[in-house]
Design an enzyme around this catalytic site. Structure first.
Site, PDB file in Angstrom:
ATOM      1  N   HIS A 264      42.711  -1.997  42.426  1.00 24.93           N
ATOM      2  CA  HIS A 264      41.564  -1.958  41.517  1.00 24.93           C
ATOM      3  C   HIS A 264      40.351  -1.315  42.207  1.00 24.93           C
ATOM      4  O   HIS A 264      39.778  -0.338  41.694  1.00 24.93           O
ATOM      5  CB  HIS A 264      41.245  -3.389  41.075  1.00 24.93           C
ATOM      6  N   GLU A 265      40.001  -1.850  43.359  1.00 22.22           N
ATOM      7  CA  GLU A 265      38.802  -1.334  44.038  1.00 22.22           C
ATOM      8  C   GLU A 265      39.008   0.099  44.528  1.00 22.22           C
ATOM      9  O   GLU A 265      38.067   0.901  44.536  1.00 22.22           O
ATOM     10  CB  GLU A 265      38.387  -2.263  45.188  1.00 22.22           C
ATOM     11  N   HIS A 268      38.089   2.370  41.735  1.00 17.02           N
ATOM     12  CA  HIS A 268      36.634   2.573  41.680  1.00 17.02           C
ATOM     13  C   HIS A 268      36.207   3.582  42.759  1.00 17.02           C
ATOM     14  O   HIS A 268      35.391   4.469  42.521  1.00 17.02           O
ATOM     15  CB  HIS A 268      35.901   1.253  41.957  1.00 17.02           C
ATOM     16  N   GLU A 294      35.145   1.247  35.230  1.00 20.12           N
ATOM     17  CA  GLU A 294      36.231   0.265  35.109  1.00 20.12           C
ATOM     18  C   GLU A 294      37.521   0.925  34.617  1.00 20.12           C
ATOM     19  O   GLU A 294      38.616   0.475  34.947  1.00 20.12           O
ATOM     20  CB  GLU A 294      35.783  -0.862  34.161  1.00 20.12           C
TER      21      GLU A 294
HETATM   22 ZN    ZN Z   1      36.119  -3.302  38.511  1.00 18.40          ZN
END
Ligand code: ZN
Length: 501
Positions: A264-265, A268, A294
Site C-alpha cells: 500500500h505505502e 503511494h 489512494e
Molecule cells: Zn493510503
C-alpha cells in the site's frame, strides 16, 4: 516562461521546501526521535507552520500571483503554466479566507481534543469526548462558512482534500455502491468461510523487514530515493521526489499486516516518485488529490497484490523467505489474503466491507453538519448504521464511534477520499488491462515495469495539473463510475466464496 511566473515559482518553491522540512522533522518524530524531545519538536513544528502560513498569505505572495496571472492571461488554460497559476490562486484564496484567529483556535482546540479522544477511547467512554467533538464540529462549520460553498456546507470541506468533489457527487457515488456491497457482504456471510491460516503462524520480524522491502523494490519503488522504517501507523511521506519514505508495522503472527501495508505505502511512494521534475515546488508539483493518491496505493495493494497472478508469482519468494509457512499452494495464499468478514475496525476491513465503513462516516458527518443529528446521539446512530450495513453492532464505543483519530484532529470531509481511491483503482486497472498486452501474465512473471510505466504516464505525470475527475477522464476515457469496482468485487468474491449473485 515569463519573468513574473518565474518569480512566483521561486516563491512557491521556498514554501514547498519549508513544507518538506516540516515533513522531515515530523517523520523523525514518528520514527527515531527520543521521547524526551516531544516538547521542543512541537515548538519547532509550530514555528515552521507559522512561517509557511505567513509566506503563503503575505501581500507579496498575492502580488506575485497577480503579476503571474496577468502574464499567462490568454495562454491555453490547460497549459502547465496556466494551471500553476490557477491552482495557486485557489490555494491562496482559500488560505486568506480563514481569519488567523479562527485558524489558531482550531489548531489549539484540536491539540487538546486529541488527548481527550485518547482517554475517551481508552475508557470507551463517549461522554468524555462529546463536548470536544461538538466544539470541533462548531469550529469546522465556522471555517466552512468562511471558505464558502454553493449547495451544501460539506462542499467547502471535501474540496480541500478532493478538489471538485461535492456532497452531492459523493452521495450519488455511495448510492451506486452501498446496496451492492451490502448484498455481497450478506452473501459471503452465508457461505463457507475462507481459511486464512496460511498467512498466520510465526514470521520473524527481521525476515519480514527484508522480505517486504525486497517485494516493494521489485514492484518499482526506487530505494535510491526511498527507505522503509517502522511506525505504529504506516504512512508515506515525501521530501521531494528524490526522497520518498514509507513506514510499515509487522505482526509476528500475521504476515498480511506487514506485507500489505508495504504494498500500500509503496503504491503511494511510486506516485510521489513519478511526478514531473520540472513542476517540483510549484502549486501543480504534488498529488492531484487524496483520492487519486489512494487509488495508487490501493491498485498495488489490491488489484495487483491480492490477485491470483500475484499469488502465483510471490509464492516461491514467500516459501524461500519463510520455509516454515503453512501456505502449501499459491491458491491457499490467494484465498487467505482475500478473506472477507465484517469487522468493527475500519483500518482492518477487507475490500468488500471497507467502503461501508466510509459510507457510514460520510452520512454521519453530513447529518452532524446539517444539524439533523446531535453529537450526543452519535453513538446510537453509528451502531444502527453498522447493523444495517455490516450486520454487526459494536460491543462498546472504542470499537465503534471512538475508533478513528480523524474527527479528533478536525479532519471532517476527508473520509470519502478513501472510497474514491478504491473506485478509481478498479477503473484504472481496467484501462491498464485493455492497453497492456497480457497484463495478468506479466504480473504472474513478476514483470511490473509496464504497469508502473502506464501509471506513470497516465496518472503520475499529470501531478496536480489536472483536477481528480480530469485525471480519471484522461486516464480511462470516462468519468468515475462505481460499476467498475462493483464488477471487480463481484467477480472475485463470487469465485472465492462460490456465490451466484
Ligand atoms: Zn493510503
Amino acid at each position: 516562461m515569463g519573468e513574473h511566473l518565474q518569480r512566483y515559482r521561486e516563491h512557491t518553491g521556498k514554501i514547498s521546501s519549508l513544507g518538506q522540512i516540516a515533513a522531515l522533522i515530523d517523520w523523525d518524530q514518528q520514527t527515531y526521535m527520543p521521547a524526551g524531545a516531544a516538547g521542543a519538536r512541537s515548538e519547532q513544528i509550530g514555528v515552521l507552520s507559522e512561517l509557511i502560513h505567513s509566506l503563503s498569505t503575505s501581500s507579496e505572495a498575492g502580488d506575485l500571483l497577480k503579476h503571474a496571472e496577468d502574464e499567462v492571461a490568454g495562454s491555453d488554460p490547460d497549459s502547465p503554466e496556466a494551471r500553476m497559476v490557477s491552482v495557486g490562486r485557489k490555494n491562496y484564496d482559500r488560505s486568506i479566507k480563514l481569519p488567523a484567529d479562527l485558524v489558531s483556535e482550531i489548531s489549539r482546540h484540536c491539540a487538546s481534543a486529541i488527548s481527550v479522544w485518547e482517554e475517551a477511547r481508552e475508557k470507551s467512554d463517549f461522554s468524555l469526548f462529546a463536548p470536544a467533538l461538538k466544539k470541533t464540529f462548531d469550529l469546522t462549520k465556522q471555517a466552512a462558512e468562511y471558505l464558502g460553498y454553493t449547495d451544501h456546507i460539506y462542499d467547502a470541506l471535501i474540496d480541500q482534500y478532493e478538489p471538485g468533489s461535492t456532497q452531492a457527487s459523493v452521495k450519488s457515488m455511495f448510492a451506486n455502491l452501498v446496496p451492492h456491497l451490502v448484498k455481497l457482504n450478506a452473501g459471503i456471510a452465508n457461505a463457507p468461510q475462507v481459511d486464512d491460516s496460511p498467512i498466520r503462524g510465526s514470521f520473524s520480524v527481521p525476515q519480514q523487514r527484508a522480505f517486504t522491502l525486497d517485494i516493494a523494490s521489485r514492484l518499482g519503488y526506487d530505494l535510491n530515493r526511498g527507505r522503509q522504517d517502522e511506525t505504529a501507523h504506516p504512512f508515506c511521506t515525501s521530501f521531494s521526489k528524490y526522497d520518498v519514505r514509507i513506514t510499515t508495522r509487522y505482526d509476528e503472527q500475521f504476515l498480511q499486516q506487514g506485507l500489505y501495508a508495504t504494498l500500500h505505502e509503496a503504491g503511494h511512494a511510486m506516485y510521489e516518485q513519478g511526478v514531473p521534475d520540472e513542476w517540483q515546488g510549484t502549486p501543480i508539483g504534488g498529488a492531484a488529490s487524496l483520492g487519486i493518491h489512494e487509488s495508487q496505493s490501493r491498485l498495488w495493494e489490491n488489484q495487483v497484490g491480492r490477485s491470483r497472478a500475484f499469488a502465483n508469482w510471490i509464492f516461491p519468494h514467500l516459501k524461500a523467505a519463510f520455509p516454515g509457512s503453512s501456505a502449501d499452494t499459491p491458491e491457499a495464499f490467494y484465498r487467505a489474503v482475500n478473506k472477507s468478514e465484517p469487522s468493527f475496525i475500519r483500518v482492518e476491513a477487507d475490500e468488500v466491507t471497507y467502503n461501508l465503513h466510509i459510507a457510514l462516516r460520510f452520512e454521519l458527518e453530513c447529518a452532524l453538519l446539517s444539524g439533523e443529528l446531535a453529537v450526543k446521539d452519535l453513538p446510537a446512530a453509528w451502531n444502527e448504521k453498522m447493523q444495517a450495513y455490516l450486520g454487526i453492532t459494536p460491543p462498546d464505543n472504542a470499537l465503534g464511534v471512538l475508533q478513528d483519530v480523524h474527527w479528533a484532529i478536525g479532519l471532517i470531509g476527508y473520509f470519502p477520499t478513501y472510497s474514491i481511491g478504491n473506485l478509481v483503482s478498479a477503473q484504472l486497472w481496467n484501462s491498464a488491462e485493455t492497453v497492456i498486452p497480457d497484463l495478468t501474465g506479466k504480473i504472474q512473471r513478476g514483470e511490473f515495469a509496464p504497469l508502473l510505466a502506464w501509471l506513470n504516464q497516465n496518472v503520475h505525470a499529470h501531478a496536480a495539473r489536472f483536477l481528480p475527475h480530469e485525471v480519471v477522464q484522461l486516464a480511462t476515457g470516462a468519468p468515475l463510475d462505481p460499476a467498475h469496482y462493483v464488477k471487480y468485487l463481484f467477480g472475485k468474491y463470487s469465485d472465492i466464496y462460490g456465490l451466484s449473485l
